[in-house]
Design a protein around this motif. Structure first.
Motif, PDB file in Angstrom:
ATOM      1  N   HIS A   1      -7.096  -5.296  -3.148  1.00 45.82           N
ATOM      2  CA  HIS A   1      -7.141  -4.067  -3.865  1.00 45.82           C
ATOM      3  C   HIS A   1      -7.618  -4.414  -4.769  1.00 45.82           C
ATOM      4  O   HIS A   1      -7.988  -4.036  -6.259  1.00 45.82           O
ATOM      5  CB  HIS A   1      -6.201  -4.149  -4.863  1.00 45.82           C
ATOM      6  CG  HIS A   1      -4.592  -4.003  -3.468  1.00 45.82           C
ATOM      7  ND1 HIS A   1      -4.908  -2.448  -2.886  1.00 45.82           N
ATOM      8  CD2 HIS A   1      -3.986  -4.066  -2.448  1.00 45.82           C
ATOM      9  CE1 HIS A   1      -3.491  -2.902  -1.995  1.00 45.82           C
ATOM     10  NE2 HIS A   1      -3.198  -3.225  -1.866  1.00 45.82           N
TER      11      HIS A   1
ATOM     12  N   ASP B   1      -9.389  -0.866  -6.247  1.00 43.41           N
ATOM     13  CA  ASP B   1      -8.404  -0.326  -6.459  1.00 43.41           C
ATOM     14  C   ASP B   1      -8.420   0.430  -7.892  1.00 43.41           C
ATOM     15  O   ASP B   1      -7.843   0.104  -8.378  1.00 43.41           O
ATOM     16  CB  ASP B   1      -7.401  -0.148  -5.849  1.00 43.41           C
ATOM     17  CG  ASP B   1      -6.471   0.557  -4.643  1.00 43.41           C
ATOM     18  OD1 ASP B   1      -6.067   1.334  -5.515  1.00 43.41           O
ATOM     19  OD2 ASP B   1      -5.240   0.221  -3.830  1.00 43.41           O
TER      20      ASP B   1
ATOM     21  N   ASP C   1       0.750  -1.278  -0.321  1.00 45.89           N
ATOM     22  CA  ASP C   1      -0.290  -0.141   0.299  1.00 45.89           C
ATOM     23  C   ASP C   1       0.751   1.364  -0.110  1.00 45.89           C
ATOM     24  O   ASP C   1       0.512   1.933  -0.876  1.00 45.89           O
ATOM     25  CB  ASP C   1      -0.932   0.266   0.929  1.00 45.89           C
ATOM     26  CG  ASP C   1      -2.099   1.158   1.235  1.00 45.89           C
ATOM     27  OD1 ASP C   1      -2.733   0.955   0.247  1.00 45.89           O
ATOM     28  OD2 ASP C   1      -2.071   2.359   1.964  1.00 45.89           O
TER      29      ASP C   1
END
Length: 374
Positions: free
Chosen positions: A188, A191, A113
């Motif tokens: 994710h 994301d 991240d």
């Protein structure tokens, strides 16, 4: 009579529940399929033209060193991604390292991240590759911790595959690898910093051959069952018909590697266009082979094919050397890969100018198209 009615209601409830479960499973099965062509094109047509690079920091001799607790260096990465942003590039691809995840999953997710936040800061979309079979040194299994120093004159001396050849060929390790795939993608799957998922870099490479097929097929199933917002793909890189059949049948968009000259790349593009799916090149640029910025970038621009050259800043991997180069081999005048020296001076300033020129052209074209319909 009351008992009979109760039993009847219980049966009806049970049947209704089974119908709901069956419908849910059927719905999930339908969403966990390869994207239809229209969905793939709808996604791609919303994207700008991506022109980027394959990234490994100059400080890292391999992808283990890039991510490992002992060496992960966000400040160095920040400086290099700022350089990429100044060069106009807007995408990067990097291989994740299972061994670092296995050592400490919470640390790895946090570090990933952090890295993605740096990509976002510099307006660069991230293409993660979950696995990699390539091996250029004498070891084919990664080990966490401090990595060896470069052996001068040896291309990618300490390259570390992910998860490593021993795990690829041992099906008893697959539950661990499934947890890794599910953990990463689930974290994710919505994301927007991720452009698409590259599930496996050059499966079968490094001498594994068809021994990779069982894991490759499992990875596809695991990833597909999560149904992320981003497309899934595996890059085609050789002429193995069995491998390419698996890749084509399971990729939402067609990705490929090509280090050939202008004629070779043009033929590849024309061949892949027949598959009627968006195309993105995930590896290119080999100057001695004629795969140069001046010759190849205009092709990708002409066909609006996203492209990611190898690589950014020359460092411990010594990828300025040709493939297979060993200590004592004759030196090569022309760098194979990489755009910048370690001090951030461009290897060829004209290459950076060309990259900026074509990205600028693309942005202007997109601006005109956008305002034409307003």
């Amino acid at each position: 009579m009351q008992k009979s009615q109760n039993q009847s209601w219980l049966i009806k409830i049970a049947i209704f529940t089974l119908i709901i479960i069956a419908f849910s499973l059927d719905s999930r099965a339908q969403t966990a399929q390869k994207w239809p062509e229209k969905k793939a094109w709808d996604w791609y047509n919303k994207q700008p033209w991506y022109c980027g690079f394959n990234y490994i920091p100059a400080y890292a001799i391999n992808y283990t060193a890039m991510w490992d607790k002992t060496t992960f260096d966000p400040k160095a990465i920040d400086r290099e991604l700022a350089l990429a942003e100044q060069s106009g590039m807007n995408s990067l691809r990097a291989v994740l390292q299972y061994a670092v995840y296995e050592d400490d999953p919470a640390y790895f997710l946090k570090t990933l991240d952090t890295f993605m936040a740096l990509c976002y800061k510099h307006h660069i979309k991230f293409i993660p590759a979950l696995f990699d079979d390539c091996s250029f040194g004498i070891k084919s299994d990664p080990v966490v911790g401090k990595q060896p120093e470069p052996l001068k004159g040896w291309y990618a001396w300490a390259w570390s595959p992910s998860p490593g050849h021993s795990m690829v060929t041992d099906s008893t390790t697959y539950p661990k690898l499934e947890k890794y795939v599910r953990d990463i993608i689930n974290h994710h799957k919505n994301d927007e910093r991720i452009l698409f998922w590259d599930l496996y870099n050059e499966p079968t490479n490094g001498g594994l051959g068809s021994a990779t097929f069982p894991l490759l097929k499992k990875v596809i199933v695991w990833a597909r069952s999560i149904n992320p917002d981003q497309p899934l793909s595996i890059g085609m890189f050789d002429q193995n018909p069995r491998l390419n059949e698996i890749i084509i049948n399971n990729s939402d968009i067609i990705t490929f590697h090509d280090y050939g000259n202008k004629e070779t790349v043009t033929r590849a593009v024309e061949k892949f266009q027949k598959l009627n799916r968006p195309l993105i090149n995930t590896e290119w640029m080999n100057r001695p082979f004629g795969s140069t910025v001046s010759e190849i970038l205009p092709i990708f621009y002409q066909y609006k094919i996203g492209c990611n050259l190898w690589g950014l800043v020359n460092g411990k991997t010594q990828t300025d050397l040709p493939w297979g180069h060993r200590p004592g081999d004759p030196p090569q005048d022309l760098w194979q890969h990489d755009l910048y020296h370690g001090d951030f001076k461009p290897y060829k300033p004209s290459e950076i100018d060309t990259i900026k020129e074509y990205i600028d052209r693309s942005e202007k074209k997109e601006y005109i198209e956008l305002h034409k319909h307003q």
